[in-house]
Design an enzyme around this catalytic site. Sequence first.
Site, PDB file in Angstrom:
ATOM      1  N   TYR A   1       0.932  -1.091  -0.034  1.00 35.93           N
ATOM      2  CA  TYR A   1      -0.187   0.047  -0.074  1.00 35.93           C
ATOM      3  C   TYR A   1       0.831   1.323  -0.026  1.00 35.93           C
ATOM      4  O   TYR A   1       1.797   1.166   0.609  1.00 35.93           O
ATOM      5  CB  TYR A   1      -0.942   0.112   1.119  1.00 35.93           C
TER       6      TYR A   1
ATOM      7  N   GLU B   1      -3.073   7.820  -3.981  1.00 36.41           N
ATOM      8  CA  GLU B   1      -3.139   6.416  -3.544  1.00 36.41           C
ATOM      9  C   GLU B   1      -2.850   5.310  -4.397  1.00 36.41           C
ATOM     10  O   GLU B   1      -3.561   5.356  -5.646  1.00 36.41           O
ATOM     11  CB  GLU B   1      -4.577   6.391  -2.749  1.00 36.41           C
TER      12      GLU B   1
END
Length: 386
Positions: free
Chosen positions: A109, A197
């Site tokens: 992530y 993101e």
Amino acid sequence: MKIHEYQAKELFRQYDVPVPEGKAAVTVDQAVEIAGGLGGYPVVVKAQIHAGGRGKGGGVKLAKSQEEAREHAEAILGMNLVTPQTGPEGRLVQKLLVEAGQDIREELYLSLLVDRDSARVVIMTCREGGMDIEEVAERSPEKIIKVAVDPLLGLQGYHLRELIFGLDLPKEVQKSFAGLVRNLFTLFVEKDCSLVEINPLIITGGDEVLALDAKVDIDSNALFRHKDILSYRDTDEEDPLEVEASEFNLNYINLDGNVGNIVNGAGLAMATMDIIKKAGAEPANFMDVGGGATAEMVENGLRIILRDEKVKAVLINIFGGILRCDVFAEGVVQAAKSVGLNIPVVVRMEGTNVEEGRRILAESGLNLLTAVDLKDAAEKIAAAVK
């Protein structure tokens, strides 16, 4: 301003951030054609909406053949996709992204966002990427690595080392990971992003680092510097009332309550929403018409609010500085007559020529209730909706 994943990946390519090969489609046949041109199967068919959690909602499917690609495209395109971020009402899927499948060895992530408390750009990363990152953040927050970057200093080597060593990345991917983060940081700053993101950021079987997903939010206040990004705006993904309000330069956000409100100034608007809740009612919107509001802006704002079927009453809270209260009152009366007012409207005014403004409202013959202060306004608006 939010943009779609396929648009975010277009930006990634401009900044040499590696992404899978793929294209957007708006029809099933187009999706199948794109799938056939990716050099083989499997391919991934992904719903394009302004919300995360698409995989859990059935909006991301792996196709191992042309028949499966068509089957998935037919199922996803036009579906009402419900995810944790859309709410129970879901979102209509009108676009697809069809991409080449990847050999995934590991999912990470990675995100960059603005931390307003520290006035820093914070880079967050975690060794456990994928659909359940929210659960990781709640269950094991110590696994998430955060590095704060002073925007005046910029991204430095020690920031990258902190990320790499925190993730305990193997040597063969450290250099490519560092380059990807550098390029993302440059994109973040140059495009005035509020969020970038990647979930997941994958390490492939060939030791490549690849952005399998992409989410980019642009600061709307900076769009005057980015005319190219304005073309990315998809009004089909926005509330119709919010789109209309933006055409009149009104700062409007639709909410779930029953009291519409028109206020000049963002801080005053927040305070107005607070007093509505304290009085036992619920705000139906945030609307800031700006410090230099005109009667025309008030009329447009009132018309937009009255189109919301949830609204049972309206609170107008204005401080008359640039706009005198008597001029404003005349504008409210004109607006009320123009839109055909059929619900109670409470008006609280303070500032220049306030007494004259109150007289104009009182003598208008319309369903306009004048409040002398915020407490009085809150009590009257709560009584109106009850």
